[in-house]
Design a protein around this motif. Structure first.
Motif, PDB file in Angstrom:
ATOM      1  N   GLU A 295       0.764  -1.230   0.059  1.00 42.76           N
ATOM      2  CA  GLU A 295      -0.054   0.088  -0.132  1.00 42.76           C
ATOM      3  C   GLU A 295       0.916   1.234   0.055  1.00 42.76           C
ATOM      4  N   LYS A 296       1.858   1.142   0.998  1.00 42.47           N
ATOM      5  CA  LYS A 296       2.939   2.355   0.842  1.00 42.47           C
ATOM      6  C   LYS A 296       3.535   2.784  -0.473  1.00 42.47           C
ATOM      7  N   ARG A 297       3.756   1.713  -0.937  1.00 45.19           N
ATOM      8  CA  ARG A 297       4.426   1.565  -2.417  1.00 45.19           C
ATOM      9  C   ARG A 297       3.688   2.316  -3.301  1.00 45.19           C
ATOM     10  N   ASN A 298       2.327   1.476  -3.259  1.00 40.35           N
ATOM     11  CA  ASN A 298       1.470   2.314  -4.465  1.00 40.35           C
ATOM     12  C   ASN A 298       0.991   3.652  -4.250  1.00 40.35           C
ATOM     13  N   MET A 299       1.031   4.081  -3.035  1.00 40.38           N
ATOM     14  CA  MET A 299       0.497   5.416  -2.652  1.00 40.38           C
ATOM     15  C   MET A 299       1.610   6.552  -3.355  1.00 40.38           C
ATOM     16  N   GLN A 300       3.116   5.831  -3.118  1.00 42.98           N
ATOM     17  CA  GLN A 300       4.341   6.844  -3.606  1.00 42.98           C
ATOM     18  C   GLN A 300       4.464   6.579  -4.930  1.00 42.98           C
ATOM     19  N   THR A 301       3.744   5.878  -5.912  1.00 42.91           N
ATOM     20  CA  THR A 301       3.648   5.617  -7.074  1.00 42.91           C
ATOM     21  C   THR A 301       2.737   6.207  -7.979  1.00 42.91           C
ATOM     22  N   SER A 302       3.264   7.031  -9.269  1.00 41.78           N
ATOM     23  CA  SER A 302       1.990   8.013  -9.955  1.00 41.78           C
ATOM     24  C   SER A 302       1.105   7.068 -10.649  1.00 41.78           C
ATOM     25  N   ASP A 303       0.078   7.654 -11.110  1.00 39.64           N
ATOM     26  CA  ASP A 303      -1.012   6.766 -11.547  1.00 39.64           C
ATOM     27  C   ASP A 303      -0.706   6.330 -13.134  1.00 39.64           C
ATOM     28  N   ILE A 304       0.218   7.078 -14.017  1.00 41.85           N
ATOM     29  CA  ILE A 304       0.509   6.575 -15.180  1.00 41.85           C
ATOM     30  C   ILE A 304       1.351   5.270 -14.738  1.00 41.85           C
ATOM     31  N   GLN A 305       2.363   5.136 -14.234  1.00 37.80           N
ATOM     32  CA  GLN A 305       2.976   3.997 -13.851  1.00 37.80           C
ATOM     33  C   GLN A 305       2.463   2.841 -13.450  1.00 37.80           C
ATOM     34  N   LEU A 306       1.363   3.038 -12.430  1.00 34.33           N
ATOM     35  CA  LEU A 306       0.269   1.837 -12.055  1.00 34.33           C
ATOM     36  C   LEU A 306      -0.491   1.428 -13.315  1.00 34.33           C
ATOM     37  N   VAL A 307      -1.063   2.330 -14.015  1.00 34.94           N
ATOM     38  CA  VAL A 307      -1.922   1.928 -15.354  1.00 34.94           C
ATOM     39  C   VAL A 307      -1.043   1.264 -16.252  1.00 34.94           C
ATOM     40  N   HIS A 308      -0.034   1.696 -16.543  1.00 33.69           N
ATOM     41  CA  HIS A 308       1.208   1.025 -17.226  1.00 33.69           C
ATOM     42  C   HIS A 308       1.202  -0.286 -16.887  1.00 33.69           C
ATOM     43  N   HIS A 309       1.815  -0.438 -15.607  1.00 35.25           N
ATOM     44  CA  HIS A 309       2.023  -1.667 -14.930  1.00 35.25           C
ATOM     45  C   HIS A 309       0.877  -2.727 -15.129  1.00 35.25           C
ATOM     46  N   SER A 310      -0.522  -2.229 -14.981  1.00 34.53           N
ATOM     47  CA  SER A 310      -1.477  -2.899 -15.044  1.00 34.53           C
ATOM     48  C   SER A 310      -1.800  -3.591 -16.294  1.00 34.53           C
ATOM     49  N   ALA A 311      -1.607  -2.650 -17.439  1.00 36.01           N
ATOM     50  CA  ALA A 311      -1.543  -3.199 -18.736  1.00 36.01           C
ATOM     51  C   ALA A 311      -0.733  -3.987 -18.932  1.00 36.01           C
ATOM     52  N   ILE A 312       0.382  -4.163 -18.513  1.00 34.47           N
ATOM     53  CA  ILE A 312       1.737  -5.221 -18.852  1.00 34.47           C
ATOM     54  C   ILE A 312       1.170  -6.319 -17.981  1.00 34.47           C
ATOM     55  N   GLN A 313       0.673  -6.308 -16.902  1.00 33.09           N
ATOM     56  CA  GLN A 313       0.118  -7.341 -16.374  1.00 33.09           C
ATOM     57  C   GLN A 313      -0.934  -8.127 -16.983  1.00 33.09           C
ATOM     58  N   LYS A 314      -2.019  -7.478 -17.754  1.00 35.52           N
ATOM     59  CA  LYS A 314      -2.959  -8.031 -18.477  1.00 35.52           C
ATOM     60  C   LYS A 314      -2.575  -8.901 -19.508  1.00 35.52           C
ATOM     61  N   SER A 315      -1.819  -8.035 -20.472  1.00 34.00           N
ATOM     62  CA  SER A 315      -1.370  -8.692 -21.357  1.00 34.00           C
ATOM     63  C   SER A 315      -0.293  -9.865 -21.022  1.00 34.00           C
ATOM     64  N   THR A 316       0.141 -10.091 -20.007  1.00 29.28           N
ATOM     65  CA  THR A 316       1.263 -11.121 -19.786  1.00 29.28           C
ATOM     66  C   THR A 316       0.157 -12.259 -19.515  1.00 29.28           C
ATOM     67  N   LYS A 317      -1.097 -11.996 -18.842  1.00 26.64           N
ATOM     68  CA  LYS A 317      -1.807 -12.882 -18.585  1.00 26.64           C
ATOM     69  C   LYS A 317      -2.635 -13.714 -19.921  1.00 26.64           C
ATOM     70  N   GLU A 318      -3.166 -12.732 -20.683  1.00 29.99           N
ATOM     71  CA  GLU A 318      -3.430 -13.320 -21.975  1.00 29.99           C
ATOM     72  C   GLU A 318      -2.608 -14.195 -22.589  1.00 29.99           C
ATOM     73  N   LEU A 319      -1.236 -13.563 -22.628  1.00 27.17           N
ATOM     74  CA  LEU A 319      -0.344 -14.608 -23.476  1.00 27.17           C
ATOM     75  C   LEU A 319      -0.067 -15.885 -22.726  1.00 27.17           C
ATOM     76  N   ARG A 320      -0.047 -15.682 -21.492  1.00 32.03           N
ATOM     77  CA  ARG A 320      -0.199 -17.349 -20.677  1.00 32.03           C
ATOM     78  C   ARG A 320      -1.202 -17.976 -21.049  1.00 32.03           C
ATOM     79  N   SER A 321      -2.508 -17.465 -20.926  1.00 28.96           N
ATOM     80  CA  SER A 321      -3.551 -18.365 -21.127  1.00 28.96           C
ATOM     81  C   SER A 321      -3.817 -18.655 -22.653  1.00 28.96           C
TER      82      SER A 321
END
Length: 414
Positions: A324-350
């Protein structure tokens, strides 16, 4: 003490006295060859005879010789015995520095059949001689003799007689005898009755004869350098019994030898001074308890290791930031980018788990390039993708896109 005990004690004393003899004294001269034969017959009486009467007593007997109180013999004294069924021989050449000091040699005989031992002492009293050392010394190398054969009094006497006929001295003595093996020679092969070879040094009071000087001629020196036998006129006087290698003869006139004085270098400060002989500690030393040393040796490293373990555990477990502390100190753009990377990774794995699913939407055409209409997927969901060719022809496409063709009249038709 009872009578039986006295009888046993007397029997033991008589047995010990019967096996121990008085010391045998010999008086060799300094600078003259000393030879003493250890005869097996002299020691046979020390051991019990064979159990069966009539059997020849030929026990294998070996000898061990050492200076009393020391594990080995003096440096000038050698010993040889070829087989346990032959006599042993002590030989050597004492020097002037040993004059006046009795040398006690312990001789221990071992019976290799009964494993019994007998011990005698040989006291060597070295005497000084007026003619020591003789000024002219010659050393001969005899190729067809072993050292124990040359030490025999008859053979040595014959050799000294031959040398005396050639040299014609007034006094002639054998100074030393050395086996060729002690000079770096090789052990001969057991063929053709080959011998080890022996060096015999003799001394005389007159200069060397002309026959002995023939070895120093340039012609003979050249033949020796070419490994050829030199021509010596008096060789025939030795050839009947002794084969001498004249290229290895050594003639020394000690009157012309320049003494070399070696000065001892200064040891410097890094060398400890001489404190004499080593005196070991006495047997009355007090015992020491090493338990406290053991505890100190083990406790200090264990305490240090335990402290380091707690420090490392605190750093790893108690100093963590948290998600939680790490997410609060991270900008929203980096979090969205990281979330998109995670979704693409899950789709490729499936997709990698099941290859029969539809293609990803990012790989399908969105609209018709000609009409602009939205094009449905090229294949249905149940289409087998594993057998789809890499390059599809127009006949293979279910929803083929019709491209307008020109007519012969110049008009276009679809």
């Amino acid at each position: 003490m009872t009578a039986a005990a006295v009888a046993v004690w007397l029997g033991t004393v008589v047995t010990i006295l019967s096996r121990s003899h008085g010391d045998r004294n010999v008086y060799p001269s300094a600078g003259v060859l000393f030879v003493h034969v250890l005869e097996r017959e002299h020691f046979k009486g020390e051991f019990p005879p064979y159990p069966k009467s009539g059997d020849a007593s030929n026990d294998p007997i070996t000898f061990n010789t050492n200076l009393m109180g020391y594990p080995d013999r003096p440096g000038w004294l050698r010993y040889i015995q070829r087989t346990p069924y032959g006599d042993g021989v002590l030989y050597g050449s004492p020097t002037a520095e040993h004059v006046g000091r009795p040398t006690v040699i312990e001789i221990t005989a071992y019976n290799r059949r009964t494993f019994e031992t007998a011990r005698h002492n040989l006291v060597i009293n070295i005497m000084a001689t007026e003619e020591f050392p003789l000024p002219y010394q010659a050393e001969f190398y005899i190729k067809n003799m072993n050292v124990e054969e040359m030490l025999a009094s008859e053979v040595l006497g014959d050799f000294l007689g031959a040398v005396k006929n050639v040299w014609q001295p007034e006094r002639l003595n054998a100074i030393n005898i050395t086996s060729a093996l002690d000079r770096g020679g090789r052990v001969p092969l057991p063929i053709n009755n080959l011998k080890e070879g022996v060096y015999v040094m003799v001394g005389a009071d007159v200069p060397f004869s002309s026959c002995l000087r023939e070895v120093e001629s340039p012609h003979n020196q050249l033949r020796c350098s070419q490994e050829m036998e030199p021509v010596i006129s008096c060789d025939k006087k030795f050839r009947a019994q002794f084969h001498i290698d004249w290229c290895k003869i050594s003639l020394v006139d000690i009157n012309k030898v320049v003494p070399v004085y070696i000065t001892r270098p200064d040891p410097g400060t890094g060398i400890l001074p001489d404190f004499g002989e080593y005196n070991p500690p006495s047997e009355s030393l007090k015992s020491r308890d090493y338990f406290s040393d053991f505890l100190v040796t083990m406790a200090i490293p264990s305490a240090v290791a335990l402290v380091l373990f707690f420090i490392l555990g605190y750093i790893m477990c108690c100093r963590r930031e948290g998600v939680e502390k790490r997410n609060m100190q991270t900008s929203d753009i980096q979090l969205v980018h990281h979330s998109a990377i995670q979704k693409s990774t899950k789709e490729l794995r499936s997709m990698s788990k099941n290859r029969e699913i539809s293609w990803p939407l990012s790989t399908l055409p969105v609209f018709n390039p000609v009409s602009g209409e939205v094009v449905p997927p090229i294949h249905p969901d149940n289409y087998e993708t594993t057998s789809m060719p890499l390059m599809q022809t127009q006949s293979n496409l279910q929803n083929q896109i019709t491209i307008p063709q020109p007519r012969p009249s110049g008009k276009w038709y679809s």
